[in-house]
Design an enzyme around this catalytic site. Structure first.
Site: not given
Length: 239
Positions: A81, A83, A104, A120, A144, A184
């Site tokens: 958490g 970000w 997440d 998901d 990320d 990412k």
């Protein structure tokens, strides 16, 4: 300015501390020793961030100004958490006026001003639920996400690149004109189709390796700035 941490004991712990545990595997012991001696880990604890990853986002923002003026932000692969902490601060998000949505599949402790979905991102219902949670058109989508590693570099790269592509499609579907997308990725070649799609839809696309990303890590970040908007794309198809 986001400065690199200075070695020392500002958190009450000296750098260079060794981990002594005979029952622990050597590789696990080395990882833990590196982690507790990491100055970014210590600085995250000192400044109240949940993870050292906070400084990756702050470094990228320092150079590319993606947080400036952001009113609503969606955070993909958000746990634990850090970000989302930054996103809530820059948007002024509160529990009464949510402006940050985070997702997440891992459990994530609650954060003030952040609507957290334990789901998901590849679930078909995720995009709609995120848009409902954020309460309006986002200015920034940050990701990320990385697929769980298998130890096989090529497999790990392909699985994470798939997440990048899905995240990019989502960003293009939901961002407001002028918005930004950060994801990412892993070194080893960004898929040509993904880069082409981003360059078609954003005014600037760059690869970024912040100093706070460990030198030995294969992770990089792909930043797409200045979303051109969906109307222009529609006109192009009509022409």
């Amino acid at each position: 300015m986001t400065k690199a941490p200075i070695a020392g004991n500002r958190t009450g712990r000296k750098l260079g501390q060794r981990v002594k545990n005979k029952k622990m595997k050597a590789s696990s012991r080395q990882w833990l020793q590196r982690h507790i001696n990491d100055p970014y880990v210590q600085r995250a604890q000192l400044e109240g961030y949940r993870a050292r990853a906070a400084f990756k986002l702050l470094e990228i923002d320092e150079k590319y100004h993606i947080l400036r003026g952001a009113r609503r932000i969606i955070d993909l692969g958000a746990a634990p958490g850090s970000w989302s902490q930054i996103a809530a601060k820059v948007t002024g998000s509160t529990d009464e006026d949510i402006r940050v949505a985070a997702i997440d599949f891992l459990e994530m402790a609650q954060l003030p001003g952040v609507k957290i979905l334990q789901l998901d991102f590849l679930d078909p219902s995720a995009p709609e639920k995120l848009m409902e949670a954020v309460g309006g058109t986002p200015d920034l989508v940050i990701s990320d996400m990385a697929a769980p590693t298998t130890g096989h570099h090529r497999t790990d790269h392909l699985r994470t690149m798939h997440l990048c592509e899905v995240a990019a499609h989502f960003a293009i579907e939901v961002l407001g004109e002028g918005g930004h997308f950060l994801t990412k990725t892993f070194q080893g070649g960004t898929e040509r189709d993904l880069l082409a799609m981003l360059k078609q839809n954003f005014r600037q696309v760059v690869h970024v390796k912040p100093n706070s990303s460990r030198a030995e890590s294969v992770e990089m970040f792909l930043l797409a700035k200045g979303f051109k908007g969906r109307k222009a794309e529609g006109h192009a198809e009509e022409a």
